[in-house]
Design an enzyme around this catalytic site. Structure first.
Site, PDB file in Angstrom:
ATOM      1  N   ARG A  97      23.877 -70.780  81.390  1.00 43.32           N
ATOM      2  CA  ARG A  97      24.945 -71.851  81.514  1.00 43.32           C
ATOM      3  C   ARG A  97      25.235 -72.016  80.319  1.00 43.32           C
ATOM      4  O   ARG A  97      26.486 -72.801  80.352  1.00 43.32           O
ATOM      5  CB  ARG A  97      24.482 -73.147  82.154  1.00 43.32           C
TER       6      ARG A  97
ATOM      7  N   ARG B 129      21.275 -84.017  98.031  1.00 43.44           N
ATOM      8  CA  ARG B 129      21.097 -84.067  96.424  1.00 43.44           C
ATOM      9  C   ARG B 129      21.696 -85.330  95.750  1.00 43.44           C
ATOM     10  O   ARG B 129      23.019 -85.396  96.257  1.00 43.44           O
ATOM     11  CB  ARG B 129      21.746 -82.995  95.864  1.00 43.44           C
TER      12      ARG B 129
ATOM     13  N   LYS C  83      26.648 -69.736  95.106  1.00 40.45           N
ATOM     14  CA  LYS C  83      25.522 -68.926  94.438  1.00 40.45           C
ATOM     15  C   LYS C  83      24.277 -69.136  95.159  1.00 40.45           C
ATOM     16  O   LYS C  83      23.453 -67.976  95.558  1.00 40.45           O
ATOM     17  CB  LYS C  83      25.220 -69.515  92.983  1.00 40.45           C
TER      18      LYS C  83
ATOM     19  N   ARG D  67      30.280 -82.058  86.423  1.00 43.45           N
ATOM     20  CA  ARG D  67      29.481 -80.667  86.341  1.00 43.45           C
ATOM     21  C   ARG D  67      30.641 -79.492  86.218  1.00 43.45           C
ATOM     22  O   ARG D  67      30.157 -78.729  85.754  1.00 43.45           O
ATOM     23  CB  ARG D  67      28.756 -80.753  87.610  1.00 43.45           C
TER      24      ARG D  67
ATOM     25  N   ARG E 109      27.530 -80.652 101.448  1.00 38.10           N
ATOM     26  CA  ARG E 109      26.173 -79.755 101.415  1.00 38.10           C
ATOM     27  C   ARG E 109      25.121 -80.566 101.768  1.00 38.10           C
ATOM     28  O   ARG E 109      24.691 -81.562 101.244  1.00 38.10           O
ATOM     29  CB  ARG E 109      26.183 -79.227 100.198  1.00 38.10           C
TER      30      ARG E 109
HETATM   31  P1  ADP Z   1      26.151 -73.313  94.412  1.00 39.75           P
HETATM   32  O1  ADP Z   1      24.828 -72.732  94.635  1.00 39.75           O
HETATM   33  O2  ADP Z   1      27.120 -72.229  93.956  1.00 39.75           O
HETATM   34  O3  ADP Z   1      26.317 -74.704  93.996  1.00 39.75           O
HETATM   35  P2  ADP Z   1      26.019 -73.409  97.496  1.00 39.75           P
HETATM   36  O4  ADP Z   1      25.517 -72.058  97.796  1.00 39.75           O
HETATM   37  O5  ADP Z   1      25.037 -74.558  97.547  1.00 39.75           O
HETATM   38  O6  ADP Z   1      26.775 -73.562  95.839  1.00 39.75           O
HETATM   39  O7  ADP Z   1      27.233 -73.741  98.455  1.00 39.75           O
HETATM   40  C1  ADP Z   1      27.998 -75.013  98.451  1.00 39.75           C
HETATM   41  C2  ADP Z   1      27.974 -75.456  99.728  1.00 39.75           C
HETATM   42  O8  ADP Z   1      29.350 -74.951 100.411  1.00 39.75           O
HETATM   43  C3  ADP Z   1      27.180 -75.352 100.868  1.00 39.75           C
HETATM   44  O9  ADP Z   1      27.096 -76.273 101.892  1.00 39.75           O
HETATM   45  C4  ADP Z   1      27.487 -74.043 101.520  1.00 39.75           C
HETATM   46  O10 ADP Z   1      27.121 -73.947 103.086  1.00 39.75           O
HETATM   47  C5  ADP Z   1      28.951 -73.960 101.449  1.00 39.75           C
HETATM   48  N1  ADP Z   1      29.523 -72.776 101.324  1.00 39.75           N
HETATM   49  C6  ADP Z   1      28.966 -71.541 100.438  1.00 39.75           C
HETATM   50  N2  ADP Z   1      29.703 -70.477 100.494  1.00 39.75           N
HETATM   51  C7  ADP Z   1      30.932 -70.762 101.255  1.00 39.75           C
HETATM   52  C8  ADP Z   1      31.936 -70.108 101.858  1.00 39.75           C
HETATM   53  N3  ADP Z   1      32.330 -68.981 101.207  1.00 39.75           N
HETATM   54  N4  ADP Z   1      32.783 -70.611 102.540  1.00 39.75           N
HETATM   55  C9  ADP Z   1      32.600 -72.071 102.902  1.00 39.75           C
HETATM   56  N5  ADP Z   1      31.454 -72.774 102.606  1.00 39.75           N
HETATM   57  C10 ADP Z   1      30.563 -72.029 101.603  1.00 39.75           C
HETATM   58  P1  AMP Z   2      22.357 -76.678  90.236  1.00 48.18           P
HETATM   59  O1  AMP Z   2      21.195 -76.976  91.138  1.00 48.18           O
HETATM   60  O2  AMP Z   2      22.263 -75.490  89.588  1.00 48.18           O
HETATM   61  O3  AMP Z   2      23.612 -77.358  90.684  1.00 48.18           O
HETATM   62  O4  AMP Z   2      21.771 -77.574  88.986  1.00 48.18           O
HETATM   63  C1  AMP Z   2      21.646 -79.141  89.141  1.00 48.18           C
HETATM   64  C2  AMP Z   2      21.514 -79.676  87.684  1.00 48.18           C
HETATM   65  O5  AMP Z   2      20.389 -79.064  87.122  1.00 48.18           O
HETATM   66  C3  AMP Z   2      22.776 -79.363  86.812  1.00 48.18           C
HETATM   67  O6  AMP Z   2      23.975 -80.244  86.897  1.00 48.18           O
HETATM   68  C4  AMP Z   2      22.113 -79.641  85.347  1.00 48.18           C
HETATM   69  O7  AMP Z   2      22.050 -81.002  85.053  1.00 48.18           O
HETATM   70  C5  AMP Z   2      20.676 -79.197  85.698  1.00 48.18           C
HETATM   71  N1  AMP Z   2      20.701 -77.761  85.244  1.00 48.18           N
HETATM   72  C6  AMP Z   2      20.358 -76.565  86.075  1.00 48.18           C
HETATM   73  N2  AMP Z   2      20.209 -75.295  85.630  1.00 48.18           N
HETATM   74  C7  AMP Z   2      20.543 -75.616  84.180  1.00 48.18           C
HETATM   75  C8  AMP Z   2      20.725 -74.711  82.885  1.00 48.18           C
HETATM   76  N3  AMP Z   2      20.714 -73.592  83.466  1.00 48.18           N
HETATM   77  N4  AMP Z   2      21.036 -75.289  81.946  1.00 48.18           N
HETATM   78  C9  AMP Z   2      21.265 -76.709  81.706  1.00 48.18           C
HETATM   79  N5  AMP Z   2      20.845 -77.543  82.852  1.00 48.18           N
HETATM   80  C10 AMP Z   2      20.662 -77.161  84.025  1.00 48.18           C
END
Ligand code: ADP
Ligand code: AMP
Length: 215
Positions: free
Chosen positions: A88, A161, A13, A172, A127
């Protein structure tokens, strides 16, 4: 245009939102980023959220919906929103409708990034982001072109993170399955959901999303 990017942690995302921001000048509204900023700044919201986030559980609906409303108010009516990590839960989906309607906005698309859960632990534990501009990277899947230098801003500091560890990722994912996946039918019923293969190469995922936005 206002869109939701929906998918479990690590689905891509944030990666895709950053690309849409660059291409279309939309704004990424990530509740996770907003909460991390609040934790860093030590605000009352941050103090409440810190332990919950470290455990991989969900912060209260009231807190995240208030953050989204404030952010939309700050960005002005002409800029499109990409909701990343929000809503969410079912109550958050209801709040988002109210938040958008009261600001004369509507929801145009929900893009569901369809991924194989087995791949997500590797994606998340590898990541990291640029500490200066926030650009996302991965140890294996997306390294900077010049090692140790951010492609986007030239920064040299990177961060990971605290919740990107295997144990928290499992919690999660369970939260996603139990509370977030069940909101999809709300949007399916409106005919605004497109499923995109989130296991494809990042560029192919981007192309698929752009095709939806430009359709
Ligand atoms: P989200 O925001 O959904 O938690 P991220 O965009 O941070 O996920 O992606 C998680 C990790 O996976 C990042 O380090 C990113 O570089 C990698 N990633 C994202 N999309 C892909 C893909 N299509 N193929 C391989 N790795 C990916
Ligand atoms: P994310 O960066 O989206 O992976 O979110 C990291 C953490 O923030 C999650 O595991 C939750 O603890 C909190 N969080 C982020 N967005 C939400 C949401 N929309 N509702 C509740 N908790 C959230």
């Amino acid at each position: 245009m206002n869109i939701i990017l929906l998918g479990p942690p690590g689905a891509g995302k944030g990666t895709q939102a950053q690309r849409l921001v660059e291409k279309y000048g939309m704004r990424q509204l990530s509740t996770g980023d907003m909460l991390r900023a609040a934790v860093k700044a030590g605000t009352p919201v941050g103090l409440k959220a810190k332990a919950v986030m470290e455990a991989g559980e969900l912060v209260s609906d009231e807190i995240v919906s208030a953050l989204i409303g404030d952010e939309l108010d700050a960005m002005g009516p002409a800029v499109g929103a990409i909701f990343d990590g929000y809503p969410r839960t079912a109550p958050q989906a209801v709040s988002l409708d109210e938040i958008l309607t009261s600001r004369n906005r509507s929801l145009d698309h929900v893009i569901e990034l369809d991924v194989n859960e087995d791949a997500l632990v590797e994606r998340i534990t590898g990541r990291y982001t640029c500490a200066t501009c926030g650009k996302g990277y991965h140890d294996t899947f997306e390294q900077p072109k010049v090692a140790g230098t951010c492609d986007k801003c030239g920064g040299h500091e990177f961060k990971r993170r605290p919740d990107d560890n295997e144990q928290t990722v499992r919690t999660r994912m369970a939260e996603y399955r139990a509370k977030t996946a069940p909101i999809l039918p709300i949007y399916d019923a409106r005919g605004i959901v497109t499923r995109v293969d989130g296991m494809a190469d990042m560029d192919d995922v981007t192309a698929a999303i752009e095709a939806v936005l430009e359709s």
